[in-house]
Design an enzyme around this catalytic site. Structure first.
Site, PDB file in Angstrom:
ATOM      1  N   ASN A  87       0.856  -1.189   0.000  1.00 19.93           N
ATOM      2  CA  ASN A  87       0.000   0.000   0.000  1.00 19.93           C
ATOM      3  C   ASN A  87       0.898   1.248   0.000  1.00 19.93           C
ATOM      4  O   ASN A  87       1.711   1.435   0.918  1.00 19.93           O
ATOM      5  CB  ASN A  87      -0.889  -0.046   1.253  1.00 19.93           C
ATOM      6  CG  ASN A  87      -1.813   1.152   1.357  1.00 19.93           C
ATOM      7  OD1 ASN A  87      -1.387   2.283   1.137  1.00 19.93           O
ATOM      8  ND2 ASN A  87      -3.049   0.927   1.720  1.00 19.93           N
ATOM      9  N   HIS A  95       0.967   6.226   1.913  1.00 17.85           N
ATOM     10  CA  HIS A  95       1.689   7.198   2.743  1.00 17.85           C
ATOM     11  C   HIS A  95       2.902   7.811   2.046  1.00 17.85           C
ATOM     12  O   HIS A  95       3.484   8.766   2.561  1.00 17.85           O
ATOM     13  CB  HIS A  95       2.001   6.590   4.109  1.00 17.85           C
ATOM     14  CG  HIS A  95       0.720   6.314   4.846  1.00 17.85           C
ATOM     15  ND1 HIS A  95      -0.199   7.307   5.114  1.00 17.85           N
ATOM     16  CD2 HIS A  95       0.146   5.162   5.263  1.00 17.85           C
ATOM     17  CE1 HIS A  95      -1.264   6.776   5.707  1.00 17.85           C
ATOM     18  NE2 HIS A  95      -1.071   5.474   5.800  1.00 17.85           N
ATOM     19  N   HIS A 145      -5.614   3.655  -1.542  1.00 20.89           N
ATOM     20  CA  HIS A 145      -6.932   4.040  -1.017  1.00 20.89           C
ATOM     21  C   HIS A 145      -7.255   5.450  -1.510  1.00 20.89           C
ATOM     22  O   HIS A 145      -6.605   6.407  -1.110  1.00 20.89           O
ATOM     23  CB  HIS A 145      -6.876   3.998   0.514  1.00 20.89           C
ATOM     24  CG  HIS A 145      -8.187   4.259   1.187  1.00 20.89           C
ATOM     25  ND1 HIS A 145      -8.330   4.185   2.555  1.00 20.89           N
ATOM     26  CD2 HIS A 145      -9.419   4.594   0.708  1.00 20.89           C
ATOM     27  CE1 HIS A 145      -9.592   4.449   2.885  1.00 20.89           C
ATOM     28  NE2 HIS A 145     -10.259   4.719   1.777  1.00 20.89           N
ATOM     29  N   ARG A 201      -9.392   8.147  -0.925  1.00 20.85           N
ATOM     30  CA  ARG A 201     -10.352   8.567   0.115  1.00 20.85           C
ATOM     31  C   ARG A 201     -11.268   9.654  -0.422  1.00 20.85           C
ATOM     32  O   ARG A 201     -10.900  10.424  -1.310  1.00 20.85           O
ATOM     33  CB  ARG A 201      -9.596   9.094   1.334  1.00 20.85           C
ATOM     34  CG  ARG A 201      -8.741   8.040   2.039  1.00 20.85           C
ATOM     35  CD  ARG A 201      -8.215   8.597   3.342  1.00 20.85           C
ATOM     36  NE  ARG A 201      -9.290   8.779   4.288  1.00 20.85           N
ATOM     37  CZ  ARG A 201      -9.568   7.929   5.284  1.00 20.85           C
ATOM     38  NH1 ARG A 201      -8.831   6.860   5.475  1.00 20.85           N
ATOM     39  NH2 ARG A 201     -10.577   8.167   6.086  1.00 20.85           N
ATOM     40  N   ARG A 223      -7.105  12.804   1.016  1.00 23.62           N
ATOM     41  CA  ARG A 223      -6.030  13.291   1.892  1.00 23.62           C
ATOM     42  C   ARG A 223      -4.651  12.762   1.494  1.00 23.62           C
ATOM     43  O   ARG A 223      -3.649  13.347   1.854  1.00 23.62           O
ATOM     44  CB  ARG A 223      -6.328  12.994   3.356  1.00 23.62           C
ATOM     45  CG  ARG A 223      -6.091  11.568   3.790  1.00 23.62           C
ATOM     46  CD  ARG A 223      -6.247  11.427   5.287  1.00 23.62           C
ATOM     47  NE  ARG A 223      -7.623  11.671   5.703  1.00 23.62           N
ATOM     48  CZ  ARG A 223      -8.239  11.042   6.710  1.00 23.62           C
ATOM     49  NH1 ARG A 223      -7.580  10.159   7.413  1.00 23.62           N
ATOM     50  NH2 ARG A 223      -9.480  11.298   7.021  1.00 23.62           N
ATOM     51  N   GLU A 251      -8.680   0.590  -2.784  1.00 23.64           N
ATOM     52  CA  GLU A 251      -9.495   0.652  -1.565  1.00 23.64           C
ATOM     53  C   GLU A 251     -10.379   1.871  -1.668  1.00 23.64           C
ATOM     54  O   GLU A 251      -9.913   2.962  -2.036  1.00 23.64           O
ATOM     55  CB  GLU A 251      -8.596   0.793  -0.334  1.00 23.64           C
ATOM     56  CG  GLU A 251      -7.790  -0.441  -0.030  1.00 23.64           C
ATOM     57  CD  GLU A 251      -6.847  -0.226   1.135  1.00 23.64           C
ATOM     58  OE1 GLU A 251      -6.133  -1.177   1.472  1.00 23.64           O
ATOM     59  OE2 GLU A 251      -6.790   0.904   1.683  1.00 23.64           O
ATOM     60  N   THR A 299     -17.970  -2.467  15.657  1.00 22.10           N
ATOM     61  CA  THR A 299     -17.200  -2.061  16.831  1.00 22.10           C
ATOM     62  C   THR A 299     -15.714  -2.399  16.660  1.00 22.10           C
ATOM     63  O   THR A 299     -14.872  -1.759  17.247  1.00 22.10           O
ATOM     64  CB  THR A 299     -17.730  -2.760  18.099  1.00 22.10           C
ATOM     65  OG1 THR A 299     -17.948  -4.126  17.779  1.00 22.10           O
ATOM     66  CG2 THR A 299     -19.018  -2.134  18.569  1.00 22.10           C
ATOM     67  N   GLU A 340     -11.240  -9.094   3.367  1.00 25.60           N
ATOM     68  CA  GLU A 340      -9.954  -8.758   3.969  1.00 25.60           C
ATOM     69  C   GLU A 340     -10.200  -8.598   5.465  1.00 25.60           C
ATOM     70  O   GLU A 340     -11.002  -7.756   5.886  1.00 25.60           O
ATOM     71  CB  GLU A 340      -9.371  -7.475   3.369  1.00 25.60           C
ATOM     72  CG  GLU A 340      -8.037  -7.117   4.011  1.00 25.60           C
ATOM     73  CD  GLU A 340      -7.199  -6.162   3.178  1.00 25.60           C
ATOM     74  OE1 GLU A 340      -7.276  -6.199   1.935  1.00 25.60           O
ATOM     75  OE2 GLU A 340      -6.454  -5.374   3.798  1.00 25.60           O
ATOM     76  N   HIS A 387      -3.794  -4.270   7.937  1.00 23.06           N
ATOM     77  CA  HIS A 387      -3.872  -3.093   8.805  1.00 23.06           C
ATOM     78  C   HIS A 387      -2.942  -3.259  10.007  1.00 23.06           C
ATOM     79  O   HIS A 387      -3.131  -4.138  10.833  1.00 23.06           O
ATOM     80  CB  HIS A 387      -5.277  -2.759   9.313  1.00 23.06           C
ATOM     81  CG  HIS A 387      -5.351  -1.321   9.774  1.00 23.06           C
ATOM     82  ND1 HIS A 387      -5.762  -0.291   8.951  1.00 23.06           N
ATOM     83  CD2 HIS A 387      -4.972  -0.743  10.941  1.00 23.06           C
ATOM     84  CE1 HIS A 387      -5.667   0.850   9.607  1.00 23.06           C
ATOM     85  NE2 HIS A 387      -5.177   0.609  10.811  1.00 23.06           N
TER      86      HIS A 387
HETATM   87  N1  PXP Z   1      -5.922  -2.993   4.142  1.00 19.80           N
HETATM   88  C1  PXP Z   1      -6.886  -2.053   4.193  1.00 19.80           C
HETATM   89  C2  PXP Z   1      -8.262  -2.415   3.742  1.00 19.80           C
HETATM   90  C3  PXP Z   1      -6.607  -0.742   4.636  1.00 19.80           C
HETATM   91  O1  PXP Z   1      -7.574   0.175   4.666  1.00 19.80           O
HETATM   92  C4  PXP Z   1      -5.284  -0.434   5.013  1.00 19.80           C
HETATM   93  C5  PXP Z   1      -4.952   0.946   5.447  1.00 19.80           C
HETATM   94  O2  PXP Z   1      -5.087   1.815   4.380  1.00 19.80           O
HETATM   95  C6  PXP Z   1      -4.312  -1.435   4.918  1.00 19.80           C
HETATM   96  C7  PXP Z   1      -4.668  -2.719   4.498  1.00 19.80           C
HETATM   97  C8  PXP Z   1      -2.877  -1.175   5.246  1.00 19.80           C
HETATM   98  O3  PXP Z   1      -2.731  -0.832   6.581  1.00 19.80           O
HETATM   99  P1  PXP Z   1      -1.325  -0.307   7.092  1.00 19.80           P
HETATM  100  O4  PXP Z   1      -1.050   0.968   6.353  1.00 19.80           O
HETATM  101  O5  PXP Z   1      -1.553  -0.097   8.548  1.00 19.80           O
HETATM  102  O6  PXP Z   1      -0.311  -1.358   6.780  1.00 19.80           O
END
Ligand code: PXP
Length: 250
Positions: A8, A11, A44, A46, A50, A71, A102, A152, A195
Site C-alpha cells: 500500500n 503514505h 486508497h 479517500r 487526503r 481501496e 465495533t 480482507e 492493517h
Molecule cells: N488494508 C486495508 C483495507 C486498509 O484500509 C489499510 C490501510 O489503508 C491497509 C490494508 C494497510 O494498513 P497499514 O497501512 O496499517 O499497513
C-alpha cells in the site's frame, strides 16, 4: 497456497501532500515495490483525497504491471471511478463511523441493503470485490451472502494489542482471526488480511494457511525512511515466506 504481498503506497502520497507538488511520487514507489517483490499495489482513494489523488489512480493503472487493488468507500462517486478505471480489485472500506462495526471493519450486516447493488455493479464491471471486515462470524457470513468473492480481515485490533504488550487481548484477537479465516474459507471466500502489520505480525499471520494475501503500507513506508523501500519490501517478503513455511504446522 502462495501468500501474496500487496504494498500500500498511500503514505508516500501523504509525504508528498505535506508539501504539495509532485514528490515523492507514489507511482515510482509502486514500480520499485514491484521490482523488489510485491505481487500487487494497493491504494486508497479517500473521499477527502487526503493522500492518493484521482490522478495517482489513473497513473497507477496505466503504469504498473501487477494487479491494482483500489481501496474505497462504497459511495456512488467511488463506484463510478472504479467502473471507469477498472482496477483488478476493489476493497470496500468504511470511512465514516456509522459504517463501522465495533472492531473497526465495514459493517456488512448493517449496510447490507446499500452494499448489495454496489457489489453487483463492481462485479459486473469485472472487478474482484473484497470487503474489509472484522473477523466476526456474522460479518463473514454476510459477506458471502452479499456475493463478495473476497474478504480482507481487519488486523488492526490484533496489531495494536501486540504493540501495546496486551497479551490476553492479542491472544483473543489472534483466535478470532484464525477462526474467521477458517470460516471464510469454508464458505468459499478468498481471505486477505491487513492493517497495522509489521515484520513480526506479518510473519506470524503468514502461518495461517487460508490467508492468500496481506496488504501492508504504513510500516513499509516508515521503514523505507531508514533502509529504502526496496530493502524493506524484500525483508517483508522474506518474513512472510518464513511464516508461510510454518503453515499448518500448529
Ligand atoms: N488494508 C486495508 C483495507 C486498509 O484500509 C489499510 C490501510 O489503508 C491497509 C490494508 C494497510 O494498513 P497499514 O497501512 O496499517 O499497513
Amino acid at each position: 497456497m502462495q501468500l501474496r504481498l500487496g504494498v500500500n503506497i498511500d503514505h508516500v502520497a501523504t509525504i508528498r501532500n505535506a508539501r504539495g507538488g509532485r514528490l515523492p511520487d507514489p507511482v515510482r514507489a509502486a514500480r520499485l515495490a514491484i521490482e523488489a517483490g510485491a505481487d500487487g499495489i494497493t491504494a486508497h482513494l479517500r473521499e477527502d483525497r487526503r493522500h492518493i489523488s484521482d490522478d495517482d489512480i489513473a497513473r497507477l493503472k496505466a503504469d504498473i504491471k501487477k494487479p491494482l487493488n483500489l481501496e474505497m468507500a462504497a459511495t456512488d462517486e467511488m463506484i463510478a471511478i472504479a467502473v471507469r478505471t477498472k482496477p483488478h480489485a476493489a476493497c470496500l472500506v468504511p470511512e465514516r463511523r456509522a459504517e463501522r462495526t465495533t472492531e473497526g471493519g465495514l459493517d456488512a450486516v448493517g449496510g447490507r441493503l446499500a452494499l448489495k447493488p454496489k457489489i453487483a455493479e463492481l462485479r459486473a464491471a469485472g472487478i474482484r470485490v473484497s470487503l474489509f471486515i472484522a473477523a466476526e462470524p456474522t460479518q463473514i457470513k454476510e459477506a458471502a451472502a452479499l456475493g463478495a468473492p473476497v474478504i480482507e480481515i481487519h488486523t488492526g485490533a490484533w496489531c495494536h494489542a501486540l504493540a501495546d504488550g496486551h497479551k490476553a487481548a492479542a491472544d483473543t484477537e489472534w483466535r478470532r482471526i484464525r477462526e474467521g479465516a477458517t470460516l471464510a474459507a469454508s464458505l468459499g471466500l478468498e481471505v486477505h488480511a491487513g492493517h497495522g502489520l509489521d515484520y513480526a505480525s506479518a510473519e506470524a499471520i503468514a502461518a495461517v494457511p487460508e490467508i492468500a494475501e496481506l496488504n501492508i503500507g504504513h510500516f513499509l513506508v516508515g521503514e523505507a525512511v531508514f533502509v529504502g523501500l526496496a530493502e524493506t519490501v524484500r525483508a517483508m517478503r522474506a518474513a512472510m515466506d518464513r511464516g508461510r513455511s510454518r503453515a499448518g504446522k500448529g
